[in-house]
Write an enzyme that holds these catalytic residues in place. Structure first.
Site, PDB file in Angstrom:
ATOM      1  N   SER A 317       0.827  -1.202   0.000  1.00  0.00           N
ATOM      2  CA  SER A 317       0.000   0.000   0.000  1.00  0.00           C
ATOM      3  C   SER A 317       0.862   1.253   0.000  1.00  0.00           C
ATOM      4  O   SER A 317       0.610   2.199  -0.757  1.00  0.00           O
ATOM      5  CB  SER A 317      -0.917   0.005   1.225  1.00  0.00           C
ATOM      6  OG  SER A 317      -1.633   1.222   1.318  1.00  0.00           O
ATOM      7  N   TRP A 320       2.616   1.523  -3.384  1.00  0.00           N
ATOM      8  CA  TRP A 320       1.653   1.873  -4.437  1.00  0.00           C
ATOM      9  C   TRP A 320       1.407   3.372  -4.470  1.00  0.00           C
ATOM     10  O   TRP A 320       1.247   3.965  -5.539  1.00  0.00           O
ATOM     11  CB  TRP A 320       0.336   1.138  -4.201  1.00  0.00           C
ATOM     12  CG  TRP A 320      -0.746   1.471  -5.186  1.00  0.00           C
ATOM     13  CD1 TRP A 320      -0.965   0.898  -6.408  1.00  0.00           C
ATOM     14  CD2 TRP A 320      -1.772   2.464  -5.034  1.00  0.00           C
ATOM     15  NE1 TRP A 320      -2.054   1.465  -7.026  1.00  0.00           N
ATOM     16  CE2 TRP A 320      -2.569   2.434  -6.203  1.00  0.00           C
ATOM     17  CE3 TRP A 320      -2.098   3.374  -4.029  1.00  0.00           C
ATOM     18  CZ2 TRP A 320      -3.665   3.271  -6.378  1.00  0.00           C
ATOM     19  CZ3 TRP A 320      -3.191   4.209  -4.211  1.00  0.00           C
ATOM     20  CH2 TRP A 320      -3.959   4.151  -5.373  1.00  0.00           C
ATOM     21  N   HIS A 321       1.406   3.996  -3.301  1.00  0.00           N
ATOM     22  CA  HIS A 321       1.104   5.427  -3.243  1.00  0.00           C
ATOM     23  C   HIS A 321       2.217   6.291  -3.819  1.00  0.00           C
ATOM     24  O   HIS A 321       1.944   7.413  -4.271  1.00  0.00           O
ATOM     25  CB  HIS A 321       0.808   5.852  -1.800  1.00  0.00           C
ATOM     26  CG  HIS A 321      -0.592   5.581  -1.369  1.00  0.00           C
ATOM     27  ND1 HIS A 321      -0.977   4.403  -0.785  1.00  0.00           N
ATOM     28  CD2 HIS A 321      -1.717   6.342  -1.440  1.00  0.00           C
ATOM     29  CE1 HIS A 321      -2.270   4.444  -0.506  1.00  0.00           C
ATOM     30  NE2 HIS A 321      -2.751   5.611  -0.905  1.00  0.00           N
ATOM     31  N   GLY A 322       3.435   5.842  -3.797  1.00  0.00           N
ATOM     32  CA  GLY A 322       4.496   6.683  -4.338  1.00  0.00           C
ATOM     33  C   GLY A 322       5.839   5.995  -4.352  1.00  0.00           C
ATOM     34  O   GLY A 322       6.128   5.135  -3.510  1.00  0.00           O
ATOM     35  N   PHE A 462      -0.520   9.874  -7.321  1.00  0.00           N
ATOM     36  CA  PHE A 462      -0.267   8.518  -6.853  1.00  0.00           C
ATOM     37  C   PHE A 462      -0.695   7.479  -7.887  1.00  0.00           C
ATOM     38  O   PHE A 462      -0.352   6.329  -7.776  1.00  0.00           O
ATOM     39  CB  PHE A 462      -1.005   8.254  -5.535  1.00  0.00           C
ATOM     40  CG  PHE A 462      -0.748   9.299  -4.493  1.00  0.00           C
ATOM     41  CD1 PHE A 462       0.518   9.835  -4.315  1.00  0.00           C
ATOM     42  CD2 PHE A 462      -1.772   9.776  -3.714  1.00  0.00           C
ATOM     43  CE1 PHE A 462       0.766  10.821  -3.370  1.00  0.00           C
ATOM     44  CE2 PHE A 462      -1.543  10.758  -2.737  1.00  0.00           C
ATOM     45  CZ  PHE A 462      -0.264  11.271  -2.572  1.00  0.00           C
TER      46      PHE A 462
END
Length: 462
Positions: A317, A320-322, A462
């Protein structure tokens, strides 16, 4: 093209809305084709160069899905190749330079960076298509129209920043003939939600953004008060920015008689970290649970392996965001908090609700600092300032000049986030009448008058 722009609100949206229902009168297929082409135009407005990437991804994944539907042999191999293709596509465009920078640092090499511009929405449509392939593999999908699939991926209200939609949630709505005519109740609810979301973004989130940006840009000189203003400004900026987008996406879809899943449910009311993730970015949590946590074994294995699975999910997670270590740190901290929560629950321990809420909110507020900060040094500067009792007063010039406004916004945002029904709850109970119409109109007009200062939604990054 941005939801909060003149060209979208006063040109693109009216043309798409009336054109769709006019096309439906000719033939429903023409109406769907109109939505698909319009969605491609909407996407290409940002950067036409990456339109080919979206189209290639749609065509190739449709091909994988067709193979899975028609073949009985080698289905697992086809699924594996499809997932590898999607992950590789996302990895190349989003993480190539990140991996190269770390390899250069660790091995003293000098590989060149590509300086790729992150293709808009690639994180969202990649996950959506992986979910589709897995659903086809598990025989949860029967419908195989290319137009329907392409529209399912590209539908402009949810294309850029979610929600991450399951095929089964919307396909029936696209083929339902009763949805091809204008629906007064859906239009009223859609405009109501869109107006609330636009107001959240333009009037609240973008105001907090000014203060958050100032604080993070001058993190080394923050006092105690400055640090808390900085962290809370970003905490509320992200809240109203993301919830505003989610409201606008669901509202826009309702105009076309499509109901998208809820993606945001008053997360700052959460009384545990688990409760928070049931309320924040709900469709991402659902994807990670359904397609990573459960396939790994979920909690059907030993306690130790269950904790490992939780850690893996939150590590993914964060990543995935950055493409940055601060995002990974944020994900790891949430994973550790989830493990602590699970252990706390298994031991039968319990906190009073107000204490549980306070601990949860403070943890979320602190970890958002890593989510926002460009590097660890900046994050630690802000967090250190928040416990710096040797220098208490507000010293940032921007904060002092706007002290009254800051106080009103922080109190108002807290009240809205913690004590007021959220926009989805309002909309579910909405019975169109002049009072609601006037309320929505006031929000819309106020926000529209501020559209000269257009800003992107945070989740576009993102």
């Amino acid at each position: 093209m941005l939801f909060n722009s003149f060209e979208f609100i006063f040109v693109f949206l009216p043309v798409m809305f009336f054109g769709y229902f006019i096309c439906n009168k000719i033939h429903p297929t023409i109406g769907k084709a109109w939505l698909f082409v319009g969605s491609l135009f909407f996407y290409s407005w940002w950067n036409p160069v990456y339109l080919w990437l979206l189209l290639a991804s749609i065509i190739i994944n449709y091909g994988f899905g067709t193979f899975l539907l028609k073949r009985k042999k080698n289905r697992k191999l086809i699924l594996t190749i499809g997932i590898i293709f999607n992950v590789s596509l996302l990895g190349f465009f989003k993480y190539y330079d990140f991996f190269v920078s770390n390899i250069n640092f660790l091995f003293d090499t000098n590989y060149n960076f590509l300086h790729l511009i992150l293709p808009l929405a690639i994180s969202f449509y990649t996950f959506q298509q992986i979910a589709y392939l897995v659903d086809v593999y598990q025989n949860k999908v029967e419908e195989n129209s290319f137009l329907h699939y392409a529209l399912f991926i590209s539908f402009f209200p949810q294309l850029i920043a979610g929600p991450i939609v399951h095929h089964k949630e919307v396909m029936g709505q696209y083929v339902d003939r009763t949805n091809k005519r204008m629906n007064g109740e859906n239009i009223a609810k859609g405009l109501f939600l869109f107006s609330i979301g636009l107001f959240k973004k333009v009037a609240i989130a973008d105001t907090f953004a000014i203060w958050a940006n100032e604080g993070f840009a001058n993190s080394a000189s923050l006092t105690l008060a400055d640090g808390w203003i900085t962290s809370l400004s970003y905490t509320f900026q992200l809240y109203f920015d993301f919830s505003g987008y989610s409201d606008m996406a669901i509202g826009l879809a309702l105009l076309f008689n499509i109901r998208l899943p809820i993606n945001f449910d008053s997360p700052y009311k959460a009384v545990s970290i688990q409760d928070f993730w049931r309320r924040w970015h709900i469709t991402l949590s659902r994807f990670l649970t359904s397609y990573i946590y459960i396939p790994l074994g979920g909690n059907r294995v030993s306690v130790g392996r269950t904790y490992i699975h939780i850690f893996i999910v939150f590590f993914i997670s964060g990543f995935w965001h950055g493409a940055g270590w601060t995002f990974i740190a944020w994900g790891v901290m949430h994973g550790m908090a989830m493990m602590v929560h699970r252990l706390w629950h298994q031991l039968g321990l319990k906190l009073p609700a107000i204490v549980a809420w306070f601990v949860t909110f403070q943890f979320i507020n602190a970890t958002w600092v890593f989510f926002r900060a460009p590097d660890f040094a900046t994050a630690l500067n802000v967090l250190t300032a928040m416990v710096r009792f040797d220098s208490v007063p507000v010293t940032m010039e921007l904060f002092m000049e706007n002290s009254d406004k800051l106080l009103i916004y922080l109190i108002g945002a807290s009240l809205l986030a913690l004590f007021v029904k959220n926009s989805i709850q309002w909309t579910d109970r909405l019975r169109p009448n002049p009072v609601y119409a006037a309320f929505a109109a006031c929000l819309f007009i106020y926000a529209a008058l501020r559209l000269q200062q257009v800003s992107e939604f945070l989740y576009f990054n993102f």
